[in-house]
Design an enzyme around this catalytic site. Structure first.
Site, PDB file in Angstrom:
ATOM      1  N   GLU A 192       0.815  -1.220   0.000  1.00  0.00           N
ATOM      2  CA  GLU A 192       0.000   0.000   0.000  1.00  0.00           C
ATOM      3  C   GLU A 192       0.847   1.267   0.000  1.00  0.00           C
ATOM      4  O   GLU A 192       0.358   2.344   0.326  1.00  0.00           O
ATOM      5  CB  GLU A 192      -0.965  -0.031   1.194  1.00  0.00           C
ATOM      6  N   ASP A 293     -12.477  -6.841  10.651  1.00  0.00           N
ATOM      7  CA  ASP A 293     -12.334  -6.765   9.186  1.00  0.00           C
ATOM      8  C   ASP A 293     -12.508  -8.180   8.621  1.00  0.00           C
ATOM      9  O   ASP A 293     -13.591  -8.542   8.174  1.00  0.00           O
ATOM     10  CB  ASP A 293     -10.970  -6.182   8.814  1.00  0.00           C
ATOM     11  N   LYS A 318     -15.807  -2.649   3.392  1.00  0.00           N
ATOM     12  CA  LYS A 318     -15.160  -2.787   2.077  1.00  0.00           C
ATOM     13  C   LYS A 318     -16.197  -3.311   1.088  1.00  0.00           C
ATOM     14  O   LYS A 318     -16.761  -4.387   1.308  1.00  0.00           O
ATOM     15  CB  LYS A 318     -14.017  -3.802   2.152  1.00  0.00           C
ATOM     16  N   LYS A 369      -9.621   4.576   5.535  1.00  0.00           N
ATOM     17  CA  LYS A 369      -8.297   3.936   5.567  1.00  0.00           C
ATOM     18  C   LYS A 369      -7.929   3.622   4.126  1.00  0.00           C
ATOM     19  O   LYS A 369      -8.526   2.750   3.510  1.00  0.00           O
ATOM     20  CB  LYS A 369      -8.411   2.664   6.413  1.00  0.00           C
TER      21      LYS A 369
HETATM   22  P1  PGA Z   1      -6.343  -6.840   2.025  1.00  0.00           P
HETATM   23  O1  PGA Z   1      -5.862  -6.193   3.373  1.00  0.00           O
HETATM   24  O2  PGA Z   1      -7.054  -5.843   1.230  1.00  0.00           O
HETATM   25  O3  PGA Z   1      -5.076  -7.321   1.403  1.00  0.00           O
HETATM   26  O4  PGA Z   1      -7.250  -7.992   2.402  1.00  0.00           O
HETATM   27  C1  PGA Z   1      -6.267  -4.970   3.841  1.00  0.00           C
HETATM   28  C2  PGA Z   1      -6.752  -5.095   5.246  1.00  0.00           C
HETATM   29  O5  PGA Z   1      -6.583  -6.166   5.875  1.00  0.00           O
HETATM   30  O6  PGA Z   1      -7.352  -4.149   5.767  1.00  0.00           O
HETATM   31 ZN    ZN Z   2      -7.603  -5.622   7.776  1.00  0.00          ZN
END
Ligand code: PGA
Ligand code: ZN
Length: 394
Positions: A192, A293, A318, A369
């Site tokens: 990231e 998450d 997400k 985030k």
């Molecule tokens: P990922 O991780 O998008 O690779 O699943 C991001 C997170 O865990 O917040």
């Molecule tokens: Zn996460």
């Protein structure tokens, strides 16, 4: 709204891997939307298909959509889910479905003469607002090689002005990079765009961050995404050379929270370790956000279960985890109904699509985030927040 044209393309994401971009046209308005992908995914996430397979399915979906008139986003997403016909979106793929759902949301906003965040606020019944920025400045775990066991170390400036937050983060990053270079002789980046630290001791990430913050007099909070499912092996947690039980790990978090005043900890335990989650929320949850998450996967069923077990007091949202915008909104509303904080988040592999900034503002989320602003795919989301901020203030 009648969809006249859909064009599905394969584009490279921030890691150069294939992902999907949908172009959609209605009433002379043409819009594009692209989907990110996770690297440390929760088990209960909906299923993606390889982008090439989506190209093969696209013409069938287009035929089915012909002559349909969609009034609401819910109706459009419901139509896609019916076409898919599976509970986990494994037939059409959550990535393909989401590319269409995102494009439709943007089109609907344009046709309604609204900004995307305004449309989301209207659909969700939320009071829109600017979120805190959760900058992922140091990376570890599966988002890196040879770095710390925890996946993300956050710099969270104490301001609801994204402009001020971004300025502070960019100044921190300059000095943080220099410090890592001086201490470890190298500066590498994770998925990231955040720095990596070549150490197996999870605390080293917090130490170096705190040093820079103190030296520079920055007013900030700190937080972590442990992504502990990636550390879980045979009922214990592997932290570098050390093996820890969930009680050991809980004591470790208590210590870190005292020493570094941790503001939030995401996925402190593995997604099957409900006991660990319940214990930490009871012990630290009055002052610290305990964030689900991989545990909650933006899914009303798992969010409900987490509420019953009092496992968290905050949640990551997400779109990719559940696969449509309207179901994302439903999950966020359910989490809010429990009094939890909402953090809208990016994925390990991102695109230049800045939709999540609008989603965060429209839902009135407590946080956004979006990784480290040194990577362009992350920066565009923060820049979109700045754009919204300047419009709201003028
Ligand atoms: P990922 O991780 O998008 O690779 O699943 C991001 C997170 O865990 O917040
Ligand atoms: Zn996460």
């Amino acid at each position: 709204m009648k969809i006249n044209e859909i064009d599905i393309k394969i584009i490279p994401d921030s890691k150069g891997k294939d992902t999907l971009e949908a172009e959609m046209e209605s009433g002379g308005i043409r819009i594009t939307a692209s989907v990110p992908a996770g690297e440390s995914t929760g088990r209960n996430e909906t299923k993606v298909i390889v982008p090439k397979a989506a190209l093969e399915k696209a013409s069938w979906v287009k035929t089915q959509m012909k002559n349909q008139d969609f009034i609401t986003l819910e109706q459009f997403d419901g139509f896609l889910n019916t076409l898919d016909g599976t509970p986990d979106k494994s037939n059409l793929g959550a990535n393909f479905i989401l590319s269409l759902s995102l494009a439709f949301t943007k089109l609907l906003a344009k046709q309604s003469n609204l900004e995307v965040w305004q449309l989301i606020a209207k659909i969700s019944g939320s009071k829109p607002g600017l979120p805190l920025c959760f900058f992922n400045v140091i990376e570890g775990g599966v988002h890196t090689t040879d770095s710390l066991p925890f996946q993300e170390y956050w710099f969270i400036p104490k301001t609801n002005s994204p402009k001020e937050a971004l300025d502070k983060c960019l100044s921190l990053l300059k000095f943080l990079g220099e410090k890592i270079q001086a201490k470890y002789g190298e500066v590498k980046m994770g998925s990231e765009g955040g720095f990596t630290v070549p150490s197996k001791d999870a605390e080293d990430g917090l130490k170096i961050l705190q040093e820079v913050i103190k030296e520079r007099g920055l007013d900030t909070n700190l937080g972590l995404d442990v992504a502990a499912s990636t550390l879980f092996e045979n009922g214990s947690y592997r932290m570098g050379e050390k093996i820890m039980s969930n009680n050991d790990l809980l004591s470790y978090y208590q210590l870190l929270t005292t020493n570094y005043q941790l503001f939030a900890i995401e996925d402190p335990f593995a997604e099957e370790d409900w006991d660990g989650f319940a214990k930490i929320t009871k012990s630290l949850g009055s002052a610290t956000w305990i964030v689900g998450d991989d545990l909650t996967t933006t899914n009303p069923k798992t969010i409900k279960m987490a509420a019953e077990k009092e496992a968290v007091n905050a949640v990551i949202i997400k779109t990719t985890q559940i696969g449509t915008v309207s179901e994302t909104i439903q999950a966020a509303n359910l989490a809010k109904s429990f009094g939890w904080k909402i953090i809208v988040a990016n994925r390990g592999e991102e695109t230049m699509d800045d939709f999540i900034a609008d989603l965060a503002v429209g839902l009135g989320a407590a946080g956004l985030k979006s990784g480290c602003p040194l990577q362009k795919e992350r920066l565009v989301k923060y820049e979109r927040l700045l754009e919204i901020e300047s419009r709201i203030k003028n």
